[in-house]
Design a protein around this motif. Structure first.
Motif, PDB file in Angstrom:
ATOM      1  N   ASP A 162      -4.237  -4.791   6.921  1.00  0.00           N
ATOM      2  CA  ASP A 162      -3.337  -5.934   6.843  1.00  0.00           C
ATOM      3  C   ASP A 162      -3.608  -6.746   8.100  1.00  0.00           C
ATOM      4  N   GLY A 163      -4.457  -7.770   7.975  1.00  0.00           N
ATOM      5  CA  GLY A 163      -4.963  -8.446   9.163  1.00  0.00           C
ATOM      6  C   GLY A 163      -5.945  -7.521   9.855  1.00  0.00           C
ATOM      7  N   SER A 164      -5.668  -7.166  11.100  1.00  0.00           N
ATOM      8  CA  SER A 164      -6.538  -6.250  11.837  1.00  0.00           C
ATOM      9  C   SER A 164      -5.949  -4.844  11.921  1.00  0.00           C
ATOM     10  N   THR A 165      -4.800  -4.620  11.261  1.00  0.00           N
ATOM     11  CA  THR A 165      -4.120  -3.328  11.323  1.00  0.00           C
ATOM     12  C   THR A 165      -4.473  -2.476  10.113  1.00  0.00           C
ATOM     13  N   VAL A 166      -4.913  -1.250  10.362  1.00  0.00           N
ATOM     14  CA  VAL A 166      -5.192  -0.318   9.270  1.00  0.00           C
ATOM     15  C   VAL A 166      -3.859   0.218   8.754  1.00  0.00           C
ATOM     16  N   VAL A 167      -3.519  -0.127   7.510  1.00  0.00           N
ATOM     17  CA  VAL A 167      -2.226   0.283   6.950  1.00  0.00           C
ATOM     18  C   VAL A 167      -2.372   1.418   5.942  1.00  0.00           C
ATOM     19  N   PHE A 168      -3.608   1.699   5.534  1.00  0.00           N
ATOM     20  CA  PHE A 168      -3.847   2.835   4.641  1.00  0.00           C
ATOM     21  C   PHE A 168      -5.167   3.486   5.002  1.00  0.00           C
ATOM     22  N   GLY A 169      -5.171   4.815   5.001  1.00  0.00           N
ATOM     23  CA  GLY A 169      -6.396   5.563   5.224  1.00  0.00           C
ATOM     24  C   GLY A 169      -6.431   6.769   4.304  1.00  0.00           C
ATOM     25  N   SER A 170      -7.479   6.867   3.510  1.00  0.00           N
ATOM     26  CA  SER A 170      -7.602   8.012   2.608  1.00  0.00           C
ATOM     27  C   SER A 170      -8.078   9.233   3.384  1.00  0.00           C
ATOM     28  N   ALA A 171      -7.972  10.378   2.750  1.00  0.00           N
ATOM     29  CA  ALA A 171      -8.614  11.572   3.290  1.00  0.00           C
ATOM     30  C   ALA A 171     -10.121  11.403   3.158  1.00  0.00           C
ATOM     31  N   GLU A 172     -10.888  12.217   3.876  1.00  0.00           N
ATOM     32  CA  GLU A 172     -12.343  12.174   3.747  1.00  0.00           C
ATOM     33  C   GLU A 172     -12.727  12.656   2.353  1.00  0.00           C
ATOM     34  N   LEU A 173     -13.559  11.866   1.673  1.00  0.00           N
ATOM     35  CA  LEU A 173     -13.933  12.155   0.292  1.00  0.00           C
ATOM     36  C   LEU A 173     -15.367  12.676   0.234  1.00  0.00           C
ATOM     37  N   PRO A 174     -15.638  13.707  -0.560  1.00  0.00           N
ATOM     38  CA  PRO A 174     -17.009  14.226  -0.684  1.00  0.00           C
ATOM     39  C   PRO A 174     -17.967  13.146  -1.185  1.00  0.00           C
ATOM     40  N   ASN A 175     -19.250  13.292  -0.863  1.00  0.00           N
ATOM     41  CA  ASN A 175     -20.222  12.271  -1.266  1.00  0.00           C
ATOM     42  C   ASN A 175     -20.482  12.252  -2.772  1.00  0.00           C
ATOM     43  N   THR A 176     -19.900  13.207  -3.500  1.00  0.00           N
ATOM     44  CA  THR A 176     -20.020  13.204  -4.962  1.00  0.00           C
ATOM     45  C   THR A 176     -18.958  12.328  -5.624  1.00  0.00           C
ATOM     46  N   VAL A 177     -17.958  11.911  -4.851  1.00  0.00           N
ATOM     47  CA  VAL A 177     -16.874  11.084  -5.390  1.00  0.00           C
ATOM     48  C   VAL A 177     -17.322   9.629  -5.433  1.00  0.00           C
ATOM     49  N   LYS A 178     -17.068   8.958  -6.559  1.00  0.00           N
ATOM     50  CA  LYS A 178     -17.473   7.563  -6.714  1.00  0.00           C
ATOM     51  C   LYS A 178     -16.303   6.655  -7.080  1.00  0.00           C
ATOM     52  N   ALA A 179     -15.091   7.223  -7.170  1.00  0.00           N
ATOM     53  CA  ALA A 179     -13.925   6.421  -7.534  1.00  0.00           C
ATOM     54  C   ALA A 179     -12.685   7.029  -6.898  1.00  0.00           C
ATOM     55  N   TYR A 180     -11.691   6.171  -6.658  1.00  0.00           N
ATOM     56  CA  TYR A 180     -10.467   6.632  -5.997  1.00  0.00           C
ATOM     57  C   TYR A 180      -9.322   5.720  -6.423  1.00  0.00           C
ATOM     58  N   SER A 181      -8.145   6.309  -6.619  1.00  0.00           N
ATOM     59  CA  SER A 181      -6.964   5.540  -7.007  1.00  0.00           C
ATOM     60  C   SER A 181      -5.905   5.646  -5.921  1.00  0.00           C
ATOM     61  N   ILE A 182      -5.257   4.523  -5.631  1.00  0.00           N
ATOM     62  CA  ILE A 182      -4.271   4.462  -4.553  1.00  0.00           C
ATOM     63  C   ILE A 182      -2.920   4.062  -5.131  1.00  0.00           C
ATOM     64  N   SER A 183      -1.901   4.840  -4.793  1.00  0.00           N
ATOM     65  CA  SER A 183      -0.549   4.572  -5.264  1.00  0.00           C
ATOM     66  C   SER A 183       0.311   4.049  -4.115  1.00  0.00           C
ATOM     67  N   ALA A 184       1.183   3.108  -4.427  1.00  0.00           N
ATOM     68  CA  ALA A 184       2.093   2.584  -3.408  1.00  0.00           C
ATOM     69  C   ALA A 184       3.046   3.661  -2.914  1.00  0.00           C
ATOM     70  N   ASN A 185       3.290   4.670  -3.745  1.00  0.00           N
ATOM     71  CA  ASN A 185       4.214   5.745  -3.386  1.00  0.00           C
ATOM     72  C   ASN A 185       3.499   6.997  -2.891  1.00  0.00           C
ATOM     73  N   GLY A 186       2.172   6.943  -2.808  1.00  0.00           N
ATOM     74  CA  GLY A 186       1.408   8.106  -2.380  1.00  0.00           C
ATOM     75  C   GLY A 186       1.271   8.185  -0.872  1.00  0.00           C
ATOM     76  N   GLY A 187       0.524   9.169  -0.406  1.00  0.00           N
ATOM     77  CA  GLY A 187       0.303   9.351   1.019  1.00  0.00           C
ATOM     78  C   GLY A 187      -0.798   8.447   1.539  1.00  0.00           C
ATOM     79  N   GLY A 188      -0.973   8.467   2.858  1.00  0.00           N
ATOM     80  CA  GLY A 188      -2.042   7.708   3.494  1.00  0.00           C
ATOM     81  C   GLY A 188      -1.611   6.393   4.107  1.00  0.00           C
ATOM     82  N   TRP A 189      -0.374   5.946   3.805  1.00  0.00           N
ATOM     83  CA  TRP A 189       0.093   4.654   4.308  1.00  0.00           C
ATOM     84  C   TRP A 189       0.617   4.784   5.734  1.00  0.00           C
ATOM     85  N   LEU A 190       0.451   3.723   6.496  1.00  0.00           N
ATOM     86  CA  LEU A 190       0.972   3.660   7.856  1.00  0.00           C
ATOM     87  C   LEU A 190       2.485   3.817   7.830  1.00  0.00           C
TER      88      LEU A 190
END
Length: 202
Positions: A162-190
């Motif tokens: 959000d601007g220059s602020t990181v407001v969401f960060g996922s966990a580290e994903l294996p290199n076999t993963v090619k897609a990811y879904s983000i929920s407003a109610n899930g974890g990872g948000w600032l």
């Protein structure tokens, strides 16, 4: 049997002594990475610095051993005392890729202890991943992201700014993963940040 009891007591005493020594001498490890971005049609580069500890950092600084006058001051990552970082500001990214170098980290811990550690940066930089999809699914209420895999990538992570602020960060994903879904109610948000649909839909 008597000898066995003595052995156990001596071992236990040594273990306690060893733990106390480690707790009074906290240590850290550092990591320096080349970051590749697109600025308009141009590819530009910067650096990211990370420092980790099982204790609590008070401050962390890093320097290139060949350019000691340039000091990088790391800050707490989302208020975590165990993880400090520095990211090159957008305005300081350049078209020149950073060269291989050794970086010295100097850490001060909250108990007053200090520790110095190193990381060696190679001149290898990953290509930019191609984002194949970044769309908000109104039915599932998810931001769906997919990308083309990179041959040399060991893993992936998704950040939302959000601007220059990181407001969401996922966990580290294996290199076999090619897609990811983000929920407003899930974890990872600032902490304290409330995502809204306009944030998720891009």
């Amino acid at each position: 049997m008597k000898q066995f009891n003595i052995l156990v007591i001596l071992f236990f005493a040594f273990y306690i002594s060893s733990c106390s020594k480690e707790e009074s001498q906290p240590t850290g490890v550092g990591d320096v990475l080349i970051v590749t971005k697109k600025s308009g049609t141009n590819t530009v580069y910067g650096l990211s610095f990370y420092a980790y500890t099982f204790s609590s950092f008070q401050s962390v600084k890093a320097v290139n051993t060949t350019v000691p006058d340039k000091i990088y001051t790391l800050k707490s990552n989302q208020d975590y005392k165990t993880n400090f970082l520095y990211e090159t500001p957008d305005a300081e990214f350049t078209a020149s890729k950073p060269t291989a170098a050794t970086y010295n980290f100097s850490a001060v811990f909250e108990n007053g202890a200090t520790h110095e550690f190193q990381d060696i940066l190679s001149d290898k930089a990953l290509s930019l991943p191609v984002i194949e999809k970044c769309e908000y699914n109104a039915t599932k209420r998810l931001l769906e992201v997919s990308w083309a895999t990179l041959t040399d990538a060991d893993s992936y992570a998704i950040n939302i700014l959000d601007g220059s602020t990181v407001v969401f960060g996922s966990a580290e994903l294996p290199n076999t993963v090619k897609a990811y879904s983000i929920s407003a109610n899930g974890g990872g948000w600032l902490s304290g940040f409330t995502p809204k649909r306009k944030n998720l839909s891009g």
